[in-house]
Design an enzyme around this catalytic site. Sequence first.
Site, PDB file in Angstrom:
ATOM      1  CB  VAL A   1      -0.972   0.040   1.208  1.00 48.57           C
ATOM      2  CG1 VAL A   1      -2.015  -1.044   1.089  1.00 48.57           C
ATOM      3  CG2 VAL A   1      -0.221  -0.038   2.532  1.00 48.57           C
ATOM      4  CE1 TYR A   2       3.622   1.473   4.360  1.00 46.92           C
ATOM      5  CE2 TYR A   2       5.894   0.851   3.922  1.00 46.92           C
ATOM      6  CZ  TYR A   2       4.845   0.971   4.802  1.00 46.92           C
ATOM      7  OH  TYR A   2       4.997   0.597   6.111  1.00 46.92           O
ATOM      8  CB  SER A   3       3.586   5.395  -3.097  1.00 44.93           C
ATOM      9  OG  SER A   3       3.960   6.535  -2.354  1.00 44.93           O
ATOM     10  CD  GLU A   4      -2.476   5.327  -4.904  1.00 42.18           C
ATOM     11  OE1 GLU A   4      -1.658   5.989  -5.576  1.00 42.18           O
ATOM     12  OE2 GLU A   4      -3.676   5.627  -4.810  1.00 42.18           O
TER      13      GLU A   4
END
Length: 346
Positions: free
Chosen positions: A61-64
């Site tokens: 989920v970090y920066s999608e």
Amino acid sequence: MEFRQLGNSGLMVPVLCYGTGTFGGSNEFFKTWGSTDVEEARQLIDQCMDAGVNFFDTADVYSEGRSEEILGAAIKHLPRESVLISTKSTFGFGPGPNESGSSRYNITKQLHGSLKRLQTDYIDVYHMHAFDGLTPIEETLNTLDKFVREGKIRYIACSNFSGWALQKSVDISEKYGWAKYAAHQVYYSLIGRDYEWELMQVGDKEGVGALIWSPLGWGRLTGKIRRGHPPAAGTRAKEGTAGGPVVDDEYLYKVVDALDAVAAETGKTVPQVALNWLLRKPTVSSLVIGARNAEQLKGNLEAASFVLTEEQVAKLDQASELPKPYPYWHQVQFYHRNPQPPAYRS
């Protein structure tokens, strides 16, 4: 660089791990963390490698997914076996009802997505990023065990679990002979010591190593915030983030006063002392440090270059101690029947 055993597993990890949440900056939320691109990431990773830090942490989920993509591209020039990659799944990664959680469906989809974005055949440490109270624990652990046996995951870990959820997960793994959580990525800092109440005891007794996120307490322990220089209203340092705790100003100043005193004794900086305090605590395997540039990274890497004395750790313990909630305040009164992990790790 010191290496420690990851829990009771056979994996040795450096005591510092570089967190890549600053890679990407794909939206307004993650831009506040950082917007490191591939070339900048490669330079920072090489700086870590030169210092003996070969452990890199990210999440789907970090920066999608962009953080994983940048990390994968930035380590491409290195032999894959020379680096350790940690990533995570569980939080929502898409609009569908099955694109979150720790179900067999979602783990399978997200693991293969991470492998593709990271350009690798396997993940060294794969985390469940949060506890999923809807999916049976047996389903989650059986799925993870399958991928360990297939070689797509080397070690499994969890993050942000409660004490009962971690203990039950360990018990289920042992019951069926499945892979067991080797590590638990947790929030722990001089101004956030809740981890000590129960999770540390589980980690100590069950051999689950702690990987520490936000070891500087959302930037409150950088030395920039002190008496006369309060955190600005509305900032991450003032309010926390992602539901994180608000810290009383006077309590923070008291802790920073103690950090200042120990920093003067050691000739180190306030954040270096705050990080080293964590390395003196039991169950801690590695600290996930972040940095937006080479100068910040250099300062954080130096946090592992010295050892605080037992007396210095005790001074910081005393300054940062808060009343314990029930039943922990009750249990410590009967310390001879409720032994605690040691307060200092040499």
